[in-house]
Write a protein that holds these residues in place. Structure first.
Motif, PDB file in Angstrom:
ATOM      1  N   LYS A  47      54.836 -26.093 -76.485  1.00 41.84           N
ATOM      2  CA  LYS A  47      54.467 -25.214 -75.373  1.00 41.84           C
ATOM      3  C   LYS A  47      52.957 -25.144 -75.225  1.00 41.84           C
ATOM      4  CE  LYS A  47      53.582 -20.997 -75.848  1.00 41.84           C
ATOM      5  NZ  LYS A  47      53.560 -19.550 -76.175  1.00 41.84           N
ATOM      6  N   SER A  48      52.270 -24.992 -76.342  1.00 41.25           N
ATOM      7  CA  SER A  48      50.817 -24.839 -76.290  1.00 41.25           C
ATOM      8  C   SER A  48      50.152 -26.054 -75.665  1.00 41.25           C
ATOM      9  CB  SER A  48      50.267 -24.609 -77.697  1.00 41.25           C
ATOM     10  OG  SER A  48      50.754 -23.399 -78.231  1.00 41.25           O
ATOM     11  N   LEU A  49      50.596 -27.247 -76.054  1.00 37.98           N
ATOM     12  CA  LEU A  49      50.019 -28.463 -75.485  1.00 37.98           C
ATOM     13  C   LEU A  49      50.450 -28.640 -74.035  1.00 37.98           C
ATOM     14  CD1 LEU A  49      50.342 -30.920 -78.490  1.00 37.98           C
ATOM     15  CD2 LEU A  49      48.215 -30.206 -77.377  1.00 37.98           C
ATOM     16  N   THR A  50      51.725 -28.410 -73.738  1.00 46.81           N
ATOM     17  CA  THR A  50      52.207 -28.586 -72.363  1.00 46.81           C
ATOM     18  C   THR A  50      51.394 -27.748 -71.393  1.00 46.81           C
ATOM     19  OG1 THR A  50      54.468 -29.120 -73.077  1.00 46.81           O
ATOM     20  CG2 THR A  50      54.196 -28.333 -70.826  1.00 46.81           C
ATOM     21  N   ASN A  51      51.192 -26.472 -71.702  1.00 43.93           N
ATOM     22  CA  ASN A  51      50.495 -25.605 -70.755  1.00 43.93           C
ATOM     23  C   ASN A  51      49.009 -25.919 -70.659  1.00 43.93           C
ATOM     24  OD1 ASN A  51      52.725 -24.362 -69.761  1.00 43.93           O
ATOM     25  ND2 ASN A  51      52.449 -22.421 -70.832  1.00 43.93           N
ATOM     26  N   ARG A  52      48.404 -26.363 -71.741  1.00 44.86           N
ATOM     27  CA  ARG A  52      47.001 -26.788 -71.648  1.00 44.86           C
ATOM     28  C   ARG A  52      46.871 -28.048 -70.785  1.00 44.86           C
ATOM     29  NH1 ARG A  52      47.410 -23.691 -76.009  1.00 44.86           N
ATOM     30  NH2 ARG A  52      45.572 -22.653 -76.894  1.00 44.86           N
ATOM     31  N   TYR A  53      47.755 -29.017 -71.013  1.00 44.98           N
ATOM     32  CA  TYR A  53      47.706 -30.233 -70.214  1.00 44.98           C
ATOM     33  C   TYR A  53      47.949 -29.939 -68.735  1.00 44.98           C
ATOM     34  CZ  TYR A  53      47.895 -33.182 -74.454  1.00 44.98           C
ATOM     35  OH  TYR A  53      47.628 -33.819 -75.644  1.00 44.98           O
ATOM     36  N   LEU A  54      48.861 -29.019 -68.444  1.00 43.24           N
ATOM     37  CA  LEU A  54      49.135 -28.671 -67.045  1.00 43.24           C
ATOM     38  C   LEU A  54      47.888 -28.112 -66.364  1.00 43.24           C
ATOM     39  CD1 LEU A  54      52.688 -27.084 -67.332  1.00 43.24           C
ATOM     40  CD2 LEU A  54      52.095 -29.059 -65.903  1.00 43.24           C
ATOM     41  N   VAL A  55      47.180 -27.214 -67.032  1.00 45.86           N
ATOM     42  CA  VAL A  55      45.975 -26.629 -66.428  1.00 45.86           C
ATOM     43  C   VAL A  55      44.921 -27.699 -66.196  1.00 45.86           C
ATOM     44  CG1 VAL A  55      44.054 -25.039 -66.814  1.00 45.86           C
ATOM     45  CG2 VAL A  55      46.391 -24.310 -67.333  1.00 45.86           C
ATOM     46  N   LEU A  56      44.690 -28.548 -67.186  1.00 46.93           N
ATOM     47  CA  LEU A  56      43.675 -29.589 -67.034  1.00 46.93           C
ATOM     48  C   LEU A  56      44.065 -30.592 -65.956  1.00 46.93           C
ATOM     49  CD1 LEU A  56      42.910 -30.090 -70.808  1.00 46.93           C
ATOM     50  CD2 LEU A  56      41.312 -29.198 -69.099  1.00 46.93           C
ATOM     51  N   ALA A  57      45.350 -30.926 -65.881  1.00 48.78           N
ATOM     52  CA  ALA A  57      45.813 -31.845 -64.834  1.00 48.78           C
ATOM     53  C   ALA A  57      45.613 -31.246 -63.458  1.00 48.78           C
ATOM     54  CB  ALA A  57      47.287 -32.186 -65.060  1.00 48.78           C
ATOM     55  N   ALA A  58      45.788 -29.929 -63.336  1.00 53.23           N
ATOM     56  CA  ALA A  58      45.595 -29.261 -62.040  1.00 53.23           C
ATOM     57  C   ALA A  58      44.142 -29.306 -61.600  1.00 53.23           C
ATOM     58  CB  ALA A  58      46.071 -27.814 -62.127  1.00 53.23           C
ATOM     59  N   LEU A  59      43.216 -29.367 -62.554  1.00 50.43           N
ATOM     60  CA  LEU A  59      41.784 -29.349 -62.241  1.00 50.43           C
ATOM     61  C   LEU A  59      41.164 -30.744 -62.225  1.00 50.43           C
ATOM     62  CD1 LEU A  59      40.768 -26.314 -64.480  1.00 50.43           C
ATOM     63  CD2 LEU A  59      40.973 -26.340 -61.987  1.00 50.43           C
ATOM     64  N   ALA A  60      41.967 -31.769 -62.490  1.00 49.18           N
ATOM     65  CA  ALA A  60      41.447 -33.130 -62.575  1.00 49.18           C
ATOM     66  C   ALA A  60      41.169 -33.706 -61.187  1.00 49.18           C
ATOM     67  CB  ALA A  60      42.431 -34.015 -63.328  1.00 49.18           C
TER      68      ALA A  60
END
Length: 432
Positions: free
Chosen positions: A28-41
Protein backbone atom coordinates in the motif's frame (compact mmCIF):
# COMPACT_ATOMS: atom_id res chain seq x y z
CA UNK A 1 -20.30 -13.49 26.17
CA UNK A 2 -22.71 -11.22 24.26
CA UNK A 3 -24.60 -12.72 21.34
CA UNK A 4 -22.53 -12.65 18.17
CA UNK A 5 -23.22 -10.20 15.41
CA UNK A 6 -23.94 -12.14 12.20
CA UNK A 7 -21.29 -10.00 10.53
CA UNK A 8 -18.59 -11.22 12.93
CA UNK A 9 -15.92 -13.63 11.72
CA UNK A 10 -15.54 -16.94 13.54
CA UNK A 11 -11.77 -16.86 13.17
CA UNK A 12 -10.42 -20.39 12.81
CA UNK A 13 -8.12 -22.17 15.22
CA UNK A 14 -5.19 -24.18 13.89
CA UNK A 15 -5.54 -27.97 14.04
CA UNK A 16 -1.81 -28.49 13.55
CA UNK A 17 1.33 -26.93 12.11
CA UNK A 18 0.75 -24.76 9.06
CA UNK A 19 2.69 -25.51 5.88
CA UNK A 20 1.87 -22.89 3.31
CA UNK A 21 3.02 -20.56 0.58
CA UNK A 22 1.22 -17.22 0.89
CA UNK A 23 1.45 -14.87 -2.10
CA UNK A 24 0.72 -11.30 -1.04
CA UNK A 25 -0.41 -8.38 -3.21
CA UNK A 26 1.56 -5.15 -3.54
CA UNK A 27 2.54 -2.67 -0.87
CA UNK A 28 0.00 0.00 0.00
CA UNK A 29 2.73 2.44 0.96
CA UNK A 30 4.55 2.03 -2.35
CA UNK A 31 1.37 1.95 -4.46
CA UNK A 32 0.10 5.26 -3.09
CA UNK A 33 3.47 6.98 -3.37
CA UNK A 34 3.85 5.84 -6.97
CA UNK A 35 0.32 7.02 -7.77
CA UNK A 36 1.03 10.54 -6.49
CA UNK A 37 4.32 10.80 -8.36
CA UNK A 38 2.75 9.44 -11.55
CA UNK A 39 0.01 12.07 -11.27
CA UNK A 40 2.65 14.82 -11.12
CA UNK A 41 4.91 13.42 -13.85
CA UNK A 42 5.38 14.82 -17.35
CA UNK A 43 4.36 11.61 -19.11
CA UNK A 44 2.41 8.41 -18.54
CA UNK A 45 3.34 5.76 -15.99
CA UNK A 46 2.69 2.05 -15.64
CA UNK A 47 2.31 0.59 -12.16
CA UNK A 48 2.65 -3.17 -12.33
CA UNK A 49 0.83 -5.32 -9.77
CA UNK A 50 -0.30 -2.41 -7.57
CA UNK A 51 -2.34 -3.12 -4.47
CA UNK A 52 -6.08 -2.77 -4.99
CA UNK A 53 -7.54 -2.11 -1.56
CA UNK A 54 -9.75 0.49 0.03
CA UNK A 55 -6.85 2.87 0.67
CA UNK A 56 -5.38 2.64 -2.82
CA UNK A 57 -8.78 2.88 -4.51
CA UNK A 58 -9.49 5.99 -2.44
CA UNK A 59 -6.18 7.37 -3.72
CA UNK A 60 -6.97 6.58 -7.36
CA UNK A 61 -10.39 8.22 -7.02
CA UNK A 62 -8.90 11.30 -5.37
CA UNK A 63 -6.44 11.74 -8.22
CA UNK A 64 -9.14 11.12 -10.83
CA UNK A 65 -11.25 13.80 -9.17
CA UNK A 66 -8.30 16.16 -9.67
CA UNK A 67 -8.16 15.36 -13.39
CA UNK A 68 -5.71 12.45 -13.58
CA UNK A 69 -6.53 9.52 -15.89
CA UNK A 70 -5.99 6.11 -14.24
CA UNK A 71 -7.10 2.99 -16.13
CA UNK A 72 -6.36 -0.72 -16.27
CA UNK A 73 -3.66 -1.58 -18.80
CA UNK A 74 -5.12 -2.98 -22.02
CA UNK A 75 -2.66 -5.89 -22.12
CA UNK A 76 -2.78 -6.76 -18.40
CA UNK A 77 -5.70 -5.62 -16.27
CA UNK A 78 -3.64 -6.17 -13.12
CA UNK A 79 -1.62 -3.04 -13.98
CA UNK A 80 -2.57 0.65 -13.92
CA UNK A 81 -1.73 3.21 -16.58
CA UNK A 82 -1.58 6.72 -15.11
CA UNK A 83 -1.75 9.64 -17.53
CA UNK A 84 -1.16 13.04 -15.92
CA UNK A 85 -2.99 16.20 -16.90
CA UNK A 86 -3.79 19.67 -15.56
CA UNK A 87 -4.90 19.49 -11.94
CA UNK A 88 -8.41 20.85 -11.67
CA UNK A 89 -10.84 22.19 -9.14
CA UNK A 90 -13.39 22.43 -7.77
CA UNK A 91 -13.27 18.89 -6.46
CA UNK A 92 -14.35 16.93 -3.42
CA UNK A 93 -12.00 14.29 -2.05
CA UNK A 94 -13.19 11.40 0.12
CA UNK A 95 -10.32 10.24 2.33
CA UNK A 96 -12.10 7.40 4.08
CA UNK A 97 -9.74 6.47 6.91
CA UNK A 98 -6.64 6.54 4.70
CA UNK A 99 -3.80 8.54 6.21
CA UNK A 100 -1.94 8.54 2.90
CA UNK A 101 -4.90 10.16 1.13
CA UNK A 102 -5.59 12.83 3.74
CA UNK A 103 -1.85 13.71 4.03
CA UNK A 104 -0.44 13.08 0.53
CA UNK A 105 -3.18 14.60 -1.62
CA UNK A 106 -3.56 18.12 -0.06
CA UNK A 107 -0.05 19.19 -1.18
CA UNK A 108 -1.02 18.04 -4.69
CA UNK A 109 -4.41 19.76 -4.51
CA UNK A 110 -2.66 23.06 -3.75
CA UNK A 111 -1.44 22.92 -7.38
CA UNK A 112 -4.99 22.66 -8.78
CA UNK A 113 -6.82 25.55 -10.44
CA UNK A 114 -9.67 25.74 -7.94
CA UNK A 115 -10.85 24.81 -4.44
CA UNK A 116 -10.57 21.19 -3.30
CA UNK A 117 -12.60 19.98 -0.31
CA UNK A 118 -11.39 17.08 1.85
CA UNK A 119 -13.41 14.95 4.27
CA UNK A 120 -13.45 11.35 5.44
CA UNK A 121 -14.85 8.78 7.83
CA UNK A 122 -15.93 9.90 11.30
CA UNK A 123 -12.73 8.47 12.84
CA UNK A 124 -10.64 10.28 10.24
CA UNK A 125 -11.86 13.61 11.60
CA UNK A 126 -9.91 13.07 14.83
CA UNK A 127 -6.64 12.13 13.13
CA UNK A 128 -4.05 14.92 13.32
CA UNK A 129 -3.55 17.09 10.22
CA UNK A 130 -2.36 20.44 11.59
CA UNK A 131 1.37 20.06 10.75
CA UNK A 132 0.79 19.51 7.05
CA UNK A 133 -1.92 22.19 6.81
CA UNK A 134 0.22 24.77 8.60
CA UNK A 135 3.16 23.81 6.39
CA UNK A 136 1.11 24.38 3.25
CA UNK A 137 0.11 27.83 4.49
CA UNK A 138 3.76 28.62 5.22
CA UNK A 139 4.82 27.87 1.64
CA UNK A 140 2.06 29.93 0.05
CA UNK A 141 -0.97 27.65 -0.27
CA UNK A 142 -4.51 28.63 0.74
CA UNK A 143 -6.02 26.45 3.49
CA UNK A 144 -9.37 26.78 5.28
CA UNK A 145 -9.81 24.29 8.12
CA UNK A 146 -11.87 26.41 10.50
CA UNK A 147 -8.86 26.40 12.87
CA UNK A 148 -9.51 22.72 13.64
CA UNK A 149 -6.28 21.26 12.31
CA UNK A 150 -8.22 18.25 11.04
CA UNK A 151 -10.77 17.14 8.48
CA UNK A 152 -12.84 18.60 6.91
CA UNK A 153 -10.87 21.37 5.19
CA UNK A 154 -10.55 23.16 1.87
CA UNK A 155 -7.36 23.67 -0.11
CA UNK A 156 -7.77 26.76 -2.27
CA UNK A 157 -5.86 25.63 -5.35
CA UNK A 158 -4.24 28.53 -7.19
CA UNK A 159 -2.51 26.62 -9.98
CA UNK A 160 0.91 26.86 -8.35
CA UNK A 161 2.61 26.93 -4.94
CA UNK A 162 5.57 29.25 -4.25
CA UNK A 163 7.34 26.68 -2.06
CA UNK A 164 10.45 27.41 -0.03
CA UNK A 165 11.43 26.26 3.46
CA UNK A 166 9.20 25.07 6.27
CA UNK A 167 9.77 23.67 9.76
CA UNK A 168 7.24 21.21 11.18
CA UNK A 169 6.80 18.87 14.12
CA UNK A 170 6.10 15.51 12.46
CA UNK A 171 6.44 13.46 15.64
CA UNK A 172 2.82 12.32 15.28
CA UNK A 173 3.29 10.89 11.78
CA UNK A 174 6.05 10.61 9.21
CA UNK A 175 3.30 11.01 6.59
CA UNK A 176 3.40 14.77 7.19
CA UNK A 177 6.93 14.85 5.80
CA UNK A 178 6.27 12.38 3.00
CA UNK A 179 3.18 14.19 1.75
CA UNK A 180 5.02 17.48 1.42
CA UNK A 181 8.08 15.93 -0.24
CA UNK A 182 6.06 14.07 -2.87
CA UNK A 183 4.69 17.32 -4.29
CA UNK A 184 7.77 19.47 -3.65
CA UNK A 185 9.31 19.09 -7.12
CA UNK A 186 6.32 20.86 -8.61
CA UNK A 187 6.49 23.91 -6.33
CA UNK A 188 8.00 27.06 -7.86
CA UNK A 189 11.05 27.10 -5.58
CA UNK A 190 10.99 23.45 -4.59
CA UNK A 191 10.63 22.59 -0.93
CA UNK A 192 12.82 22.19 2.11
CA UNK A 193 11.23 20.43 5.09
CA UNK A 194 12.85 20.37 8.54
CA UNK A 195 11.46 18.25 11.34
CA UNK A 196 11.73 19.45 14.93
CA UNK A 197 10.50 17.68 18.03
CA UNK A 198 10.80 14.12 19.29
CA UNK A 199 12.34 11.57 16.90
CA UNK A 200 10.45 11.09 13.67
CA UNK A 201 8.29 7.95 13.83
CA UNK A 202 8.47 5.28 11.12
CA UNK A 203 11.47 6.98 9.53
CA UNK A 204 11.89 4.15 6.97
CA UNK A 205 8.70 5.43 5.35
CA UNK A 206 10.37 8.79 4.68
CA UNK A 207 13.36 6.95 3.22
CA UNK A 208 10.87 5.11 1.00
CA UNK A 209 9.42 8.45 -0.11
CA UNK A 210 12.87 9.80 -0.98
CA UNK A 211 13.68 6.64 -2.93
CA UNK A 212 10.46 6.79 -4.96
CA UNK A 213 10.95 10.49 -5.77
CA UNK A 214 14.41 9.64 -7.08
CA UNK A 215 12.89 6.77 -9.09
CA UNK A 216 10.82 9.43 -10.87
CA UNK A 217 13.87 11.60 -11.54
CA UNK A 218 13.34 14.04 -8.69
CA UNK A 219 16.34 15.49 -6.88
CA UNK A 220 16.31 15.13 -3.10
CA UNK A 221 19.04 16.09 -0.64
CA UNK A 222 18.64 14.18 2.61
CA UNK A 223 22.24 14.48 3.75
CA UNK A 224 21.34 16.51 6.84
CA UNK A 225 19.52 14.80 9.69
CA UNK A 226 15.80 15.68 9.88
CA UNK A 227 16.00 17.96 6.82
CA UNK A 228 14.99 17.15 3.26
CA UNK A 229 15.42 19.42 0.22
CA UNK A 230 13.45 18.66 -2.96
CA UNK A 231 14.64 20.67 -5.94
CA UNK A 232 12.06 22.14 -8.35
CA UNK A 233 11.92 20.33 -11.66
CA UNK A 234 10.18 17.74 -13.82
CA UNK A 235 9.25 14.21 -12.81
CA UNK A 236 9.45 11.34 -15.27
CA UNK A 237 6.86 8.67 -15.86
CA UNK A 238 7.41 5.42 -13.99
CA UNK A 239 7.40 1.79 -15.08
CA UNK A 240 7.65 -0.12 -11.81
CA UNK A 241 6.64 -3.41 -10.24
CA UNK A 242 5.14 -2.86 -6.80
CA UNK A 243 6.78 -5.05 -4.15
CA UNK A 244 4.62 -7.31 -1.96
CA UNK A 245 3.39 -5.61 1.21
CA UNK A 246 5.79 -6.89 3.84
CA UNK A 247 3.81 -5.57 6.81
CA UNK A 248 0.82 -7.61 5.66
CA UNK A 249 3.00 -10.71 5.87
CA UNK A 250 3.18 -10.36 9.65
CA UNK A 251 0.14 -12.44 10.70
CA UNK A 252 0.96 -15.27 8.28
CA UNK A 253 4.56 -15.50 9.46
CA UNK A 254 3.39 -15.27 13.07
CA UNK A 255 1.20 -18.32 12.40
CA UNK A 256 4.33 -20.33 11.62
CA UNK A 257 5.65 -19.65 15.14
CA UNK A 258 2.33 -20.20 16.91
CA UNK A 259 1.66 -23.56 15.22
CA UNK A 260 5.26 -24.77 14.90
CA UNK A 261 4.86 -24.82 11.13
CA UNK A 262 6.35 -23.10 8.11
CA UNK A 263 5.20 -20.24 5.85
CA UNK A 264 6.91 -18.93 2.73
CA UNK A 265 6.25 -15.50 1.20
CA UNK A 266 7.33 -15.46 -2.46
CA UNK A 267 8.93 -12.34 -3.90
CA UNK A 268 10.36 -11.01 -0.64
CA UNK A 269 12.87 -8.37 -1.80
CA UNK A 270 16.55 -8.63 -0.88
CA UNK A 271 16.74 -4.82 -0.80
CA UNK A 272 13.75 -2.73 0.23
CA UNK A 273 12.76 0.49 1.93
CA UNK A 274 9.69 -1.15 3.50
CA UNK A 275 9.67 -1.05 7.28
CA UNK A 276 8.03 -4.48 7.30
CA UNK A 277 11.38 -6.04 6.43
CA UNK A 278 12.12 -5.72 10.16
CA UNK A 279 10.01 -8.86 10.57
CA UNK A 280 13.04 -10.96 9.66
CA UNK A 281 14.98 -9.79 12.71
CA UNK A 282 11.97 -9.66 15.03
CA UNK A 283 10.91 -13.23 14.32
CA UNK A 284 14.50 -14.44 14.60
CA UNK A 285 14.71 -12.87 18.08
CA UNK A 286 11.44 -14.57 19.00
CA UNK A 287 12.87 -17.99 18.14
CA UNK A 288 11.93 -18.61 14.52
CA UNK A 289 14.13 -20.08 11.83
CA UNK A 290 14.25 -17.36 9.15
CA UNK A 291 15.62 -17.95 5.63
CA UNK A 292 15.71 -15.35 2.85
CA UNK A 293 16.42 -17.08 -0.44
CA UNK A 294 15.99 -16.33 -4.13
CA UNK A 295 12.43 -17.67 -4.07
CA UNK A 296 11.28 -15.63 -1.08
CA UNK A 297 11.26 -15.58 2.72
CA UNK A 298 10.55 -18.75 4.71
CA UNK A 299 9.81 -18.63 8.45
CA UNK A 300 9.54 -21.82 10.49
CA UNK A 301 8.50 -22.27 14.09
CA UNK A 302 10.83 -24.15 16.39
CA UNK A 303 8.43 -24.95 19.19
CA UNK A 304 9.65 -22.04 21.32
CA UNK A 305 8.52 -18.42 21.20
CA UNK A 306 10.77 -16.08 23.13
CA UNK A 307 9.60 -12.97 24.88
CA UNK A 308 11.37 -9.82 23.76
CA UNK A 309 12.04 -6.20 24.67
CA UNK A 310 11.90 -4.21 21.45
CA UNK A 311 11.63 -0.64 20.21
CA UNK A 312 9.25 -0.65 17.21
CA UNK A 313 9.46 3.10 16.63
CA UNK A 314 10.57 2.63 13.02
CA UNK A 315 8.22 -0.27 12.24
CA UNK A 316 5.22 0.58 14.37
CA UNK A 317 2.66 -0.93 11.99
CA UNK A 318 3.95 -4.33 13.14
CA UNK A 319 2.94 -3.64 16.75
CA UNK A 320 -0.50 -5.35 16.74
CA UNK A 321 0.76 -8.67 15.36
CA UNK A 322 3.96 -8.63 17.44
CA UNK A 323 1.83 -7.97 20.53
CA UNK A 324 -0.46 -10.88 19.63
CA UNK A 325 2.55 -13.15 19.07
CA UNK A 326 3.97 -12.09 22.45
CA UNK A 327 0.86 -13.59 24.04
CA UNK A 328 2.28 -17.03 23.13
CA UNK A 329 5.83 -16.39 24.38
CA UNK A 330 7.66 -18.17 27.18
CA UNK A 331 7.93 -14.97 29.21
CA UNK A 332 6.99 -11.30 29.33
CA UNK A 333 7.57 -8.92 26.43
CA UNK A 334 7.89 -5.15 26.21
CA UNK A 335 7.06 -3.12 23.10
CA UNK A 336 8.42 0.42 23.30
CA UNK A 337 8.71 3.57 21.20
CA UNK A 338 5.26 3.51 19.60
CA UNK A 339 3.40 6.32 21.37
CA UNK A 340 2.48 7.73 17.95
CA UNK A 341 0.23 4.75 17.13
CA UNK A 342 -2.31 6.22 19.52
CA UNK A 343 -3.16 8.52 16.59
CA UNK A 344 -3.51 5.82 13.92
CA UNK A 345 -6.82 4.33 12.78
CA UNK A 346 -7.56 4.00 16.48
CA UNK A 347 -5.53 4.31 19.66
CA UNK A 348 -3.77 1.04 18.96
CA UNK A 349 -2.06 0.83 22.33
CA UNK A 350 -5.31 1.02 24.29
CA UNK A 351 -7.16 -1.18 21.79
CA UNK A 352 -4.54 -3.92 22.05
CA UNK A 353 -4.45 -3.66 25.82
CA UNK A 354 -8.22 -4.08 26.09
CA UNK A 355 -8.57 -6.93 23.61
CA UNK A 356 -5.56 -8.92 24.80
CA UNK A 357 -6.77 -8.67 28.40
CA UNK A 358 -10.21 -9.84 27.31
CA UNK A 359 -8.49 -12.89 25.76
CA UNK A 360 -6.72 -13.73 29.03
CA UNK A 361 -3.36 -12.03 28.48
CA UNK A 362 -1.72 -9.88 31.14
CA UNK A 363 -1.13 -6.39 29.78
CA UNK A 364 0.28 -3.24 31.31
CA UNK A 365 -0.34 -0.22 29.13
CA UNK A 366 2.64 2.15 28.96
CA UNK A 367 2.70 5.67 27.55
CA UNK A 368 4.73 4.49 24.58
CA UNK A 369 3.77 0.83 24.31
CA UNK A 370 2.83 -2.34 26.15
CA UNK A 371 4.17 -4.86 28.65
CA UNK A 372 2.66 -8.25 27.83
CA UNK A 373 2.60 -11.28 30.13
CA UNK A 374 1.33 -14.49 28.50
CA UNK A 375 -1.71 -16.11 30.05
CA UNK A 376 -4.22 -18.85 29.34
CA UNK A 377 -5.96 -17.77 26.16
CA UNK A 378 -9.73 -17.95 26.14
CA UNK A 379 -12.17 -17.33 23.28
CA UNK A 380 -13.78 -13.92 23.44
CA UNK A 381 -15.24 -11.25 21.21
CA UNK A 382 -12.34 -9.35 19.60
CA UNK A 383 -13.17 -5.74 18.77
CA UNK A 384 -11.34 -4.16 15.84
CA UNK A 385 -12.11 -0.42 16.15
CA UNK A 386 -12.28 -0.03 12.34
CA UNK A 387 -8.57 -0.93 12.29
CA UNK A 388 -7.29 -3.47 9.76
CA UNK A 389 -4.25 -4.37 11.90
CA UNK A 390 -6.55 -5.32 14.78
CA UNK A 391 -8.26 -7.88 12.54
CA UNK A 392 -4.87 -9.44 11.80
CA UNK A 393 -3.87 -9.49 15.47
CA UNK A 394 -7.16 -11.13 16.42
CA UNK A 395 -6.66 -13.84 13.80
CA UNK A 396 -3.30 -14.72 15.39
CA UNK A 397 -4.89 -15.00 18.86
CA UNK A 398 -7.67 -17.19 17.46
CA UNK A 399 -5.15 -19.77 16.26
CA UNK A 400 -5.04 -21.06 19.82
CA UNK A 401 -8.26 -19.64 21.27
CA UNK A 402 -10.88 -21.64 19.39
CA UNK A 403 -14.21 -19.83 19.30
CA UNK A 404 -12.82 -16.30 19.01
CA UNK A 405 -15.14 -14.06 17.03
CA UNK A 406 -13.70 -10.98 15.34
CA UNK A 407 -16.03 -8.05 14.78
CA UNK A 408 -16.12 -6.04 11.54
CA UNK A 409 -13.61 -8.22 9.66
CA UNK A 410 -14.35 -6.27 6.49
CA UNK A 411 -12.24 -3.39 7.78
CA UNK A 412 -9.18 -5.42 6.71
CA UNK A 413 -10.02 -4.39 3.13
CA UNK A 414 -8.19 -1.16 3.90
CA UNK A 415 -4.92 -2.86 2.95
CA UNK A 416 -5.63 -6.54 2.23
CA UNK A 417 -9.12 -7.35 0.93
CA UNK A 418 -8.21 -11.03 0.42
CA UNK A 419 -6.95 -11.52 3.99
CA UNK A 420 -9.62 -13.98 5.15
CA UNK A 421 -9.37 -16.09 1.98
CA UNK A 422 -5.57 -16.20 2.30
CA UNK A 423 -5.86 -17.06 6.01
CA UNK A 424 -8.29 -19.92 5.36
CA UNK A 425 -6.10 -21.27 2.55
CA UNK A 426 -3.05 -21.20 4.82
CA UNK A 427 -4.85 -23.09 7.59
CA UNK A 428 -6.19 -25.66 5.14
CA UNK A 429 -2.69 -27.17 5.29
CA UNK A 430 -2.76 -27.49 9.08
CA UNK A 431 -5.12 -30.45 9.21
CA UNK A 432 -8.37 -28.48 9.29
Amino acid sequence: MPSADPGDWAAPAAAGPVDAIVTLPGSKSLTNRYLVLAALADDASRLRLPLRSRDTLLMTQALRDLGIDIVDAADDARDWIVTPGPLRGPAQIGCGLAGTVMRFVPPVAALADGPVTFDGDAQARIRPMRPVLDALRAVGASVDDGARGSLPFVIGGQGHVPGGSVTIDASASSQFVSGLLLAGSRYDDGLTVTHVGTPLPSEPHVAMTVETIRDAGGIVDDSESDTWRVEPGPLSGLDVVVEPDLSNAAPFLAAALVTGGSVRIPGWPHHTSQAGDALRDILDIMGAEVRLERGGLTVSGTGTINGLDIDLHDASELTPVVAALAAFADGPSIIRGVAHIRGHETDRITALSQELQRAGVGVHERADGLRITPGRLTPSPWRTYADHRMVMAGAVIALSAAGTRIEDPGTVAKTLPTFIALWDAMLAGSGR
